[in-house]
Write a protein that holds these residues in place. Structure first.
Motif, mmCIF file in Angstrom:
data_model
loop_
_atom_site.group_PDB
_atom_site.id
_atom_site.type_symbol
_atom_site.label_atom_id
_atom_site.label_comp_id
_atom_site.label_asym_id
_atom_site.label_seq_id
_atom_site.Cartn_x
_atom_site.Cartn_y
_atom_site.Cartn_z
ATOM 1 N N TYR A 158 115.469 81.590 139.681
ATOM 2 C CA TYR A 158 115.507 82.729 140.598
ATOM 3 C C TYR A 158 116.924 82.938 141.122
ATOM 4 C CZ TYR A 158 115.248 79.257 144.448
ATOM 5 O OH TYR A 158 115.496 78.210 145.306
ATOM 6 N N TRP A 159 117.153 84.126 141.660
ATOM 7 C CA TRP A 159 118.436 84.513 142.255
ATOM 8 C C TRP A 159 118.223 84.632 143.760
ATOM 9 C CZ3 TRP A 159 119.581 90.401 142.379
ATOM 10 C CH2 TRP A 159 120.712 90.670 143.185
ATOM 11 N N ASN A 160 118.779 83.685 144.515
ATOM 12 C CA ASN A 160 118.722 83.758 145.973
ATOM 13 C C ASN A 160 119.795 84.748 146.437
ATOM 14 O OD1 ASN A 160 118.831 83.423 148.718
ATOM 15 N ND2 ASN A 160 118.728 81.184 148.661
ATOM 16 N N TRP A 161 119.345 85.947 146.781
ATOM 17 C CA TRP A 161 120.258 87.065 147.088
ATOM 18 C C TRP A 161 121.293 86.714 148.155
ATOM 19 C CZ3 TRP A 161 114.934 88.190 148.730
ATOM 20 C CH2 TRP A 161 114.092 88.523 147.665
ATOM 21 N N GLY A 162 120.868 85.919 149.136
ATOM 22 C CA GLY A 162 121.764 85.627 150.263
ATOM 23 C C GLY A 162 123.031 84.907 149.826
ATOM 24 N N ALA A 206 127.934 95.742 148.445
ATOM 25 C CA ALA A 206 127.570 96.450 149.684
ATOM 26 C C ALA A 206 126.052 96.503 149.869
ATOM 27 C CB ALA A 206 128.149 97.864 149.669
ATOM 28 N N VAL A 207 125.326 96.813 148.814
ATOM 29 C CA VAL A 207 123.865 96.889 148.911
ATOM 30 C C VAL A 207 123.283 95.491 149.134
ATOM 31 C CG1 VAL A 207 121.742 97.489 147.665
ATOM 32 C CG2 VAL A 207 123.720 98.999 147.552
ATOM 33 N N ASN A 208 123.845 94.511 148.422
ATOM 34 C CA ASN A 208 123.425 93.111 148.605
ATOM 35 C C ASN A 208 123.552 92.717 150.085
ATOM 36 O OD1 ASN A 208 124.204 90.164 146.529
ATOM 37 N ND2 ASN A 208 122.933 90.326 148.319
ATOM 38 N N GLN A 209 124.717 93.047 150.672
ATOM 39 C CA GLN A 209 124.978 92.704 152.079
ATOM 40 C C GLN A 209 124.056 93.439 153.035
ATOM 41 O OE1 GLN A 209 129.092 93.555 153.098
ATOM 42 N NE2 GLN A 209 129.747 91.710 152.009
ATOM 43 N N LEU A 210 123.824 94.704 152.776
ATOM 44 C CA LEU A 210 123.054 95.526 153.702
ATOM 45 C C LEU A 210 121.574 95.172 153.732
ATOM 46 C CD1 LEU A 210 124.412 99.143 153.116
ATOM 47 C CD2 LEU A 210 124.200 98.009 155.344
ATOM 48 N N TYR A 211 121.017 94.847 152.569
ATOM 49 C CA TYR A 211 119.551 94.747 152.500
ATOM 50 C C TYR A 211 119.011 93.403 152.039
ATOM 51 C CZ TYR A 211 120.002 99.804 152.823
ATOM 52 O OH TYR A 211 120.321 101.067 153.221
ATOM 53 N N ALA A 212 119.846 92.569 151.464
ATOM 54 C CA ALA A 212 119.312 91.305 150.926
ATOM 55 C C ALA A 212 120.193 90.138 151.354
ATOM 56 C CB ALA A 212 119.194 91.380 149.402
ATOM 57 N N ASN A 213 120.535 90.137 152.659
ATOM 58 C CA ASN A 213 121.307 89.024 153.213
ATOM 59 C C ASN A 213 120.338 87.965 153.756
ATOM 60 O OD1 ASN A 213 120.717 89.641 156.095
ATOM 61 N ND2 ASN A 213 121.844 91.524 155.627
ATOM 62 N N PHE A 214 120.861 86.817 154.170
ATOM 63 C CA PHE A 214 119.976 85.746 154.645
ATOM 64 C C PHE A 214 119.171 86.169 155.868
ATOM 65 C CE2 PHE A 214 122.646 82.563 152.279
ATOM 66 C CZ PHE A 214 121.606 82.118 151.476
ATOM 67 N N VAL A 235 114.185 93.740 151.004
ATOM 68 C CA VAL A 235 114.850 92.827 150.063
ATOM 69 C C VAL A 235 114.460 93.144 148.617
ATOM 70 C CG1 VAL A 235 115.160 90.936 151.719
ATOM 71 C CG2 VAL A 235 113.078 91.022 150.311
ATOM 72 N N HIS A 236 113.268 93.707 148.425
ATOM 73 C CA HIS A 236 112.859 94.063 147.057
ATOM 74 C C HIS A 236 113.768 95.168 146.506
ATOM 75 C CE1 HIS A 236 110.302 96.453 144.172
ATOM 76 N NE2 HIS A 236 110.386 95.279 143.573
ATOM 77 N N GLY A 237 113.879 96.260 147.273
ATOM 78 C CA GLY A 237 114.797 97.322 146.868
ATOM 79 C C GLY A 237 116.230 96.814 146.877
ATOM 80 N N GLY A 238 116.552 95.975 147.846
ATOM 81 C CA GLY A 238 117.907 95.446 147.961
ATOM 82 C C GLY A 238 118.359 94.750 146.688
ATOM 83 N N GLY A 239 117.532 93.870 146.163
ATOM 84 C CA GLY A 239 117.883 93.164 144.929
ATOM 85 C C GLY A 239 117.993 94.106 143.744
ATOM 86 N N HIS A 240 117.004 94.997 143.617
ATOM 87 C CA HIS A 240 117.027 95.929 142.479
ATOM 88 C C HIS A 240 118.262 96.821 142.489
ATOM 89 C CE1 HIS A 240 113.340 95.184 140.351
ATOM 90 N NE2 HIS A 240 112.598 95.286 141.431
ATOM 91 N N TYR A 241 118.590 97.382 143.659
ATOM 92 C CA TYR A 241 119.711 98.331 143.708
ATOM 93 C C TYR A 241 121.057 97.629 143.839
ATOM 94 C CZ TYR A 241 116.077 101.824 143.814
ATOM 95 O OH TYR A 241 114.993 102.593 143.483
ATOM 96 N N THR A 242 121.030 96.314 144.027
ATOM 97 C CA THR A 242 122.275 95.551 143.900
ATOM 98 C C THR A 242 122.642 95.465 142.416
ATOM 99 O OG1 THR A 242 121.917 94.228 145.898
ATOM 100 C CG2 THR A 242 123.332 93.269 144.201
ATOM 101 N N ILE A 243 121.652 95.313 141.565
ATOM 102 C CA ILE A 243 121.884 95.288 140.113
ATOM 103 C C ILE A 243 122.187 96.716 139.633
ATOM 104 C CG2 ILE A 243 120.884 94.763 137.859
ATOM 105 C CD1 ILE A 243 118.899 92.862 139.384
ATOM 106 N N ALA A 244 121.295 97.618 139.996
ATOM 107 C CA ALA A 244 121.422 99.057 139.707
ATOM 108 C C ALA A 244 121.722 99.354 138.234
ATOM 109 C CB ALA A 244 122.438 99.702 140.635
ATOM 110 N N GLY A 245 122.273 100.510 137.968
ATOM 111 C CA GLY A 245 122.561 100.911 136.588
ATOM 112 C C GLY A 245 121.314 101.361 135.845
ATOM 113 N N ASP A 246 121.418 101.382 134.532
ATOM 114 C CA ASP A 246 120.320 101.803 133.658
ATOM 115 C C ASP A 246 119.997 100.634 132.725
ATOM 116 O OD1 ASP A 246 118.537 103.054 131.955
ATOM 117 O OD2 ASP A 246 120.062 104.280 130.951
ATOM 118 N N PRO A 247 118.796 100.053 132.842
ATOM 119 C CA PRO A 247 117.614 100.552 133.540
ATOM 120 C C PRO A 247 117.399 99.989 134.947
ATOM 121 C CG PRO A 247 116.963 98.745 132.148
ATOM 122 C CD PRO A 247 118.459 98.893 131.987
ATOM 123 N N GLY A 248 118.347 99.186 135.484
ATOM 124 C CA GLY A 248 118.088 98.469 136.737
ATOM 125 C C GLY A 248 117.680 99.328 137.917
#
Ligand SMILES: *[C@@H]1O[C@H](CO)[C@@H](O)[C@H](O)[C@H]1NC(C)=O
Ligand SMILES: *[C@@H]1O[C@H](CO)[C@@H](O)[C@H](O)[C@H]1NC(C)=O
Ligand SMILES: *[C@@H]1O[C@H](CO)[C@@H](O)[C@H](O)[C@H]1NC(C)=O
Ligand SMILES: *[C@@H]1O[C@H](CO)[C@@H](O)[C@H](O)[C@H]1NC(C)=O
Ligand SMILES: *[C@@H]1O[C@H](CO)[C@@H](O)[C@H](O)[C@H]1NC(C)=O
Ligand SMILES: *[C@@H]1O[C@H](CO)[C@@H](O)[C@H](O)[C@H]1NC(C)=O
Ligand SMILES: *[C@@H]1O[C@H](CO)[C@@H](O)[C@H](O)[C@H]1NC(C)=O
Ligand SMILES: [Cu+2]
Length: 391
Positions: free
Chosen positions: A151-155, A252-260, A291-304
Motif C-alpha cells: 500500500y501507499w501511505n499518502w501521508g 499540492a493535492v496530496n498535501q491538501l487532502y491526503a495528509n496525516f 482521502v479517497h479522492g485525494g489519492g486518486h487525484y494526486t496520481i491524476a492523468g489518464d486513466p488516473g
C-alpha cells in the motif's frame, strides 16, 4: 504537525494509554491507531470462542506492507508480476468488452462496468476490498508472485510526491510522473448540482517516461476524464483505445487532502459507517474530496483521474491498499460496533434510488475473478476468503 481538533474522550483515553509525552506527531499517532487495531484484531483472532468460517490464524496470516518498507527485490517482484498480468490473456470475452487485451484489463473493465454501483454506495469499501484482494490473488496464482499487496501511505509523500519511493521513477518504483506539459489550468471536478471543485494541476500531465511501466499501454476508457482547463473528455468507454499511461502527480493535492491529519481525523472523528465512508470519499458540496479522492487525484492523468478507468494505472492498487487499511484500522478500533457496519444503497449517492445494502447483499467482480459473494463475508480481513493484516 499536531492534531488541530480535540480528540473525543474514548480515543483520547485510547491514545493516552500508549502515549509518551510530549504529544506525538501525526505519523506516530497513525502508527498508534494502527497498533491498537492490530492488538484488537489479534485478541479477536486468539479468542477460540469466536466462530469463524475459515481458519485464519496468527501463524499463517499474511501481512501487507507500505511500499517504502519493501526491499528493492520485493518491489521489483511486485512490478514484474503486474507486467506479467498485463501480458496474460484476458478472461473477458471481447463480445462483452471489446477493448480488453490482457488479464490486467479484466480488472479495469469490471471497474468501468460497475463504477456507478460501487462508489458512494453501501458496497464501496467491501467491493474494493474484494477487488484488490482478487488482484493480489491473480498476481500470486497466475504470475508467481509470492509477496502481498503493498500500500501507499499518502501521508509519507506530502512533501514531494513525485520524489517518494512509490513515484520516483526508479526501477524500484511504480514508475514516475508523466512528462511535464506546461500551461495547464486546474482540474475541474463536476458533480451537479454541487459546485465544481478546482484542483491545482500536478507537475506532469504527459506520458510516463521512467520505471517499470514506462512502456505500458492503457487499452480501455476513458469514460469521463476531467481535463486541466475545465473540460471533460468522454471517451471510448469499453472500446479498444490504446494509448500511453499518463500521470499528473501533484504534491499540492496530496498535501491538501491526503495528509496525516486528514487520515487521522477521518478515523477518529467519524464513529458511524455512514459518516466514515462519506468523509473518506468527500462529502458532496463540501468542496473536500476526502482521502479517497485525494489519492486518486494526486496520481491524476489518464486513466488516473477518470473515476471509471482509474484501475488502468497500476498505482490504483497501492492507493486502494491504503483505503482498505484505513477501513481496517477504523473497524478494528471498535470491532463490536464496526465489524459489520454497513450504510448506503446500491447506487451512486442513491441515484437512481435503490435498496439498502445489507450483509446479505451479493457483489461480484465479473471476469476479474472470484465468485459472487455476500457482503457479510467481506467485512473482516481475517474471515471469509481473507486472511491478511496490515503492518
Ligand atoms: C471472546 O469471544 C466471546 C464471544 O464472542 C466474547 O464473549 C469474549 O468477551 C471474547 N473474549 C475476549 C478476551 O475477547
Ligand atoms: C491457516 O492454517 C489453518 C490451520 O492450519 C488452515 O486451515 C488454513 O487454511 C490456513 N489459511 C491460510 C490462508 O493459509
Ligand atoms: C509475454 O508472454 C509471452 C507468452 O505468452 C512470452 O513469450 C513473452 O516473453 C512475455 N513477455 C513479457 C514481457 O513478459
Ligand atoms: C520498453 O520497450 C523497449 C522496446 O521494446 C525496451 O527496449 C525497453 O526495455 C522497455 N522498457 C521497460 C522499462 O520495460
Ligand atoms: C490536511 O488535510 C485537511 C483535510 O483534507 C485539510 O483541511 C488541511 O488543510 C490539510 N493540511 C495541510 C497542511 O494542507
Ligand atoms: C434504509 O436505510 C435508511 C438509513 O439507515 C433507513 O432510514 C431506511 O428505513 C432503510 N430502508 C429500508 C427499506 O430498510
Ligand atoms: C456488466 O454489468 C452487468 C450488470 O451487472 C452484467 O450483467 C455484465 O455481465 C457485466 N459485464 C461484464 C463484462 O462484466
Ligand atoms: Cu473504485
Amino acid at each position: 504537525m499536531r492534531l488541530s481538533t480535540p480528540l473525543n474522550l474514548s480515543f483520547a483515553l485510547l491514545i493516552a494509554s500508549t502515549l509518551t509525552a510530549p504529544v506525538p506527531d501525526a505519523l506516530d499517532l497513525l502508527h498508534q491507531l494502527s497498533q491498537q487495531a492490530t492488538d484488537n484484531e489479534y485478541a479477536a483472532l486468539s479468542n477460540s470462542t469466536t466462530k469463524r468460517s475459515t481458519q485464519c490464524t496468527l501463524s499463517n496470516i499474511s501481512v501487507r506492507k507500505e511500499w517504502g518498507t519493501l526491499s528493492a527485490k520485493e518491489r521489483v517482484a511486485y512490478t514484474n508480476a503486474v507486467l506479467c498480468l498485463q501480458n496474460k490473456t484476458a478472461s473477458t470475452p471481447t463480445s462483452l468488452i471489446p477493448g480488453v487485451r490482457s488479464r490486467y484489463d479484466d480488472f479495469v473493465g469490471t471497474h468501468i462496468n460497475q463504477t456507478l454501483r460501487i462508489h458512494y454506495t453501501g458496497t464501496f469499501l467491501a467491493w474494493h476490498r474484494y477487488f484488490t484482494w482478487n488482484y493480489e490473488q491473480a498476481l500470486r496464482n497466475e504470475c508467481g508472485y509470492t509477496g502481498t499487496q503493498p500500500y501507499w501511505n499518502w501521508g509519507l509523500s506530502v512533501s514531494n510526491t513525485a520524489a517518494s519511493p512509490v513515484f520516483d521513477g526508479s526501477a524500484t518504483s511504480m514508475s514516475g510522473n508523466g512528462a511535464y506539459i506546461a500551461g495547464r489550468g486546474p482540474l475541474t471536478l463536476s458533480l451537479p448540482p454541487y459546485p465544481d471543485i478546482y484542483l491545482p494541476p500536478g507537475t506532469g500531465g504527459g506520458c510516463v517516461t521512467s520505471g517499470p511501466f514506462k512502456n505500458m499501454t492503457v487499452n480501455l476508457g476513458p469514460v469521463s476524464l476531467p481535463l486541466s482547463g475545465g473540460t471533460t473528455q468522454t471517451g471510448a468507454g469499453l472500446d479498444y483505445n490504446p494509448r500511453c499511461l499518463k500521470r499528473d502527480i501533484g504534491t499540492a493535492v496530496n498535501q491538501l487532502y491526503a495528509n496525516f491529519t486528514s487520515i487521522i481525523n477521518l478515523i477518529i472523528q467519524n464513529k458511524d459507517i455512514a459518516d466514515f465512508q462519506m468523509v473518506m470519499q468527500g462529502v458532496p458540496g463540501s468542496g473536500i474530496i476526502g482521502v479517497h479522492g485525494g489519492g486518486h487525484y494526486t496520481i491524476a492523468g489518464d486513466p488516473g483521474a477518470d473515476v471509471f478507468t482509474s484501475p488502468g494505472d497500476p498505482a490504483f492498487y497501492l492507493h486502494h491498499g491504503m483505503i482498505d487499511r484505513v477501513w481496517w484500522i477504523w473497524q478494528n478500533l471498535d470491532l463490536a460496533n464496526r465489524k459489520n457496519a454497513i450504510s448506503g444503497t446500491g447506487t451512486f449517492l442513491n441515484y437512481p434510488p435503490s435498496g439498502n445494502t445489507t450483509l446479505d447483499t451479493m457483489i461480484d467482480i465479473g471476469y476479474a475473478g472470484g465468485t459472487s459473494i455476500a457482503m457479510r463475508d467481506l467485512m473482516s480481513t481475517t474471515n471469509g476468503p481473507f486472511c491478511y493484516t496490515y503492518l
